[in-house]
Design a protein around this motif. Structure first.
Motif, PDB file in Angstrom:
ATOM      1  N   ASN A  24       0.844  -1.195   0.000  1.00  0.00           N
ATOM      2  CA  ASN A  24       0.000   0.000   0.000  1.00  0.00           C
ATOM      3  C   ASN A  24       0.882   1.248   0.000  1.00  0.00           C
ATOM      4  N   TRP A  25       0.280   2.402  -0.161  1.00  0.00           N
ATOM      5  CA  TRP A  25       1.037   3.643  -0.294  1.00  0.00           C
ATOM      6  C   TRP A  25       1.859   3.956   0.950  1.00  0.00           C
ATOM      7  N   PHE A  26       1.325   3.616   2.125  1.00  0.00           N
ATOM      8  CA  PHE A  26       2.025   3.907   3.373  1.00  0.00           C
ATOM      9  C   PHE A  26       3.294   3.055   3.495  1.00  0.00           C
ATOM     10  N   GLU A  27       3.181   1.801   3.118  1.00  0.00           N
ATOM     11  CA  GLU A  27       4.340   0.900   3.166  1.00  0.00           C
ATOM     12  C   GLU A  27       5.390   1.309   2.129  1.00  0.00           C
ATOM     13  N   ARG A  28       4.942   1.698   0.935  1.00  0.00           N
ATOM     14  CA  ARG A  28       5.876   2.170  -0.096  1.00  0.00           C
ATOM     15  C   ARG A  28       6.601   3.432   0.368  1.00  0.00           C
ATOM     16  N   LEU A  29       5.856   4.340   1.016  1.00  0.00           N
ATOM     17  CA  LEU A  29       6.459   5.556   1.548  1.00  0.00           C
ATOM     18  C   LEU A  29       7.502   5.213   2.615  1.00  0.00           C
ATOM     19  N   GLY A  30       7.152   4.296   3.502  1.00  0.00           N
ATOM     20  CA  GLY A  30       8.090   3.878   4.543  1.00  0.00           C
ATOM     21  C   GLY A  30       9.351   3.263   3.958  1.00  0.00           C
ATOM     22  N   CYS A  31       9.204   2.460   2.915  1.00  0.00           N
ATOM     23  CA  CYS A  31      10.372   1.864   2.253  1.00  0.00           C
ATOM     24  C   CYS A  31      11.230   2.934   1.608  1.00  0.00           C
ATOM     25  N   GLN A  32      10.592   3.924   1.006  1.00  0.00           N
ATOM     26  CA  GLN A  32      11.346   5.004   0.363  1.00  0.00           C
ATOM     27  C   GLN A  32      12.104   5.824   1.405  1.00  0.00           C
ATOM     28  N   VAL A  33      11.454   6.149   2.523  1.00  0.00           N
ATOM     29  CA  VAL A  33      12.119   6.898   3.586  1.00  0.00           C
ATOM     30  C   VAL A  33      13.276   6.075   4.157  1.00  0.00           C
ATOM     31  N   THR A  45      16.876   2.038  15.153  1.00  0.00           N
ATOM     32  CA  THR A  45      16.080   2.497  14.012  1.00  0.00           C
ATOM     33  C   THR A  45      16.871   2.407  12.713  1.00  0.00           C
ATOM     34  N   LEU A  46      18.109   2.868  12.729  1.00  0.00           N
ATOM     35  CA  LEU A  46      18.931   2.817  11.528  1.00  0.00           C
ATOM     36  C   LEU A  46      19.216   1.376  11.101  1.00  0.00           C
ATOM     37  N   SER A  47      19.413   0.502  12.078  1.00  0.00           N
ATOM     38  CA  SER A  47      19.647  -0.913  11.743  1.00  0.00           C
ATOM     39  C   SER A  47      18.454  -1.494  11.001  1.00  0.00           C
ATOM     40  N   GLN A  48      17.269  -1.186  11.474  1.00  0.00           N
ATOM     41  CA  GLN A  48      16.073  -1.688  10.814  1.00  0.00           C
ATOM     42  C   GLN A  48      15.915  -1.086   9.419  1.00  0.00           C
ATOM     43  N   MET A  49      16.231   0.185   9.272  1.00  0.00           N
ATOM     44  CA  MET A  49      16.126   0.818   7.960  1.00  0.00           C
ATOM     45  C   MET A  49      17.126   0.223   6.969  1.00  0.00           C
ATOM     46  N   VAL A  50      18.341  -0.023   7.430  1.00  0.00           N
ATOM     47  CA  VAL A  50      19.350  -0.624   6.556  1.00  0.00           C
ATOM     48  C   VAL A  50      18.937  -2.041   6.176  1.00  0.00           C
ATOM     49  N   LEU A  51      18.429  -2.807   7.130  1.00  0.00           N
ATOM     50  CA  LEU A  51      17.974  -4.171   6.836  1.00  0.00           C
ATOM     51  C   LEU A  51      16.812  -4.163   5.845  1.00  0.00           C
ATOM     52  N   ASN A  52      15.896  -3.236   5.989  1.00  0.00           N
ATOM     53  CA  ASN A  52      14.768  -3.113   5.058  1.00  0.00           C
ATOM     54  C   ASN A  52      15.274  -2.786   3.657  1.00  0.00           C
ATOM     55  N   ASN A  53      16.211  -1.852   3.578  1.00  0.00           N
ATOM     56  CA  ASN A  53      16.785  -1.461   2.297  1.00  0.00           C
ATOM     57  C   ASN A  53      17.514  -2.644   1.654  1.00  0.00           C
ATOM     58  N   GLN A  54      18.254  -3.391   2.453  1.00  0.00           N
ATOM     59  CA  GLN A  54      18.976  -4.560   1.950  1.00  0.00           C
ATOM     60  C   GLN A  54      18.006  -5.623   1.454  1.00  0.00           C
ATOM     61  N   ALA A  55      16.927  -5.846   2.168  1.00  0.00           N
ATOM     62  CA  ALA A  55      15.931  -6.846   1.755  1.00  0.00           C
ATOM     63  C   ALA A  55      15.305  -6.454   0.417  1.00  0.00           C
TER      64      ALA A  55
END
Length: 165
Positions: A8-17, A61-71
């Protein structure tokens, strides 16, 4: 992956951020900035408990963001790999001179792939070095023999596995 629904748009926005923040936080200047902020914090005499709490939350927070980006990157890379294998399989299937047993070779064991690659490389070198049509024919026969031996070895190793329940 094929069973997943579209985000959904919220999840896509979160991935982009997450991607933006991970890219910025991973830059060497950002790391130097954190060190400078900590140094000024200590020199300013502020409470270290507060700095520790902020840095802990920031690290998690940064660890989770990096892991999300890597996934996300791994999903894209896997998709590209599957597409590339499909394209190569199609090219092998339609080529008259190609060996169809190379279709799906990526699913074999690594040592089998290396062995097959070496045998094909040797056959190619021999065929290009061969000056007469008879020498070329002999090199091609050797390559065919090596391929048959590899297939026989593969069938022998696969048959005990098939016999088990």
């Amino acid at each position: 992956m094929s069973g997943k629904t579209e985000k959904n748009w919220f999840e896509r926005l979160g991935c982009q951020v997450s991607e933006w923040v991970a890219d910025i936080a991973g830059h060497p200047f950002a790391q130097i900035g954190v060190i400078l902020i900590c140094a000024f914090w200590f020199l300013g005499g502020f409470a270290t408990d507060l700095l520790t709490a902020i840095l802990s939350i920031l690290a998690i927070t940064l660890s989770q963001m990096v892991l999300n980006n890597q996934a996300q990157r791994e999903i894209d890379i896997h998709r590209r790999d599957v597409a590339m294998h499909a394209k190569l399989d199609e090219l092998i299937a339609v080529s008259r001179r190609a060996k169809n047993e190379f279709i799906g070779i990526e699913e074999r064991e690594e040592d089998e792939i290396v062995q097959l690659k070496e045998e094909v490389k040797d056959a190619i070198e021999e065929s290009t070095e061969a000056r007469t049509p008879e020498e070329r024919r002999h090199a091609l026969e050797e390559a065919e023999r090596a391929k048959d031996e590899l297939e026989d070895a593969e069938e022998k190793s696969a048959s005990p596995r098939k016999a088990r329940p």
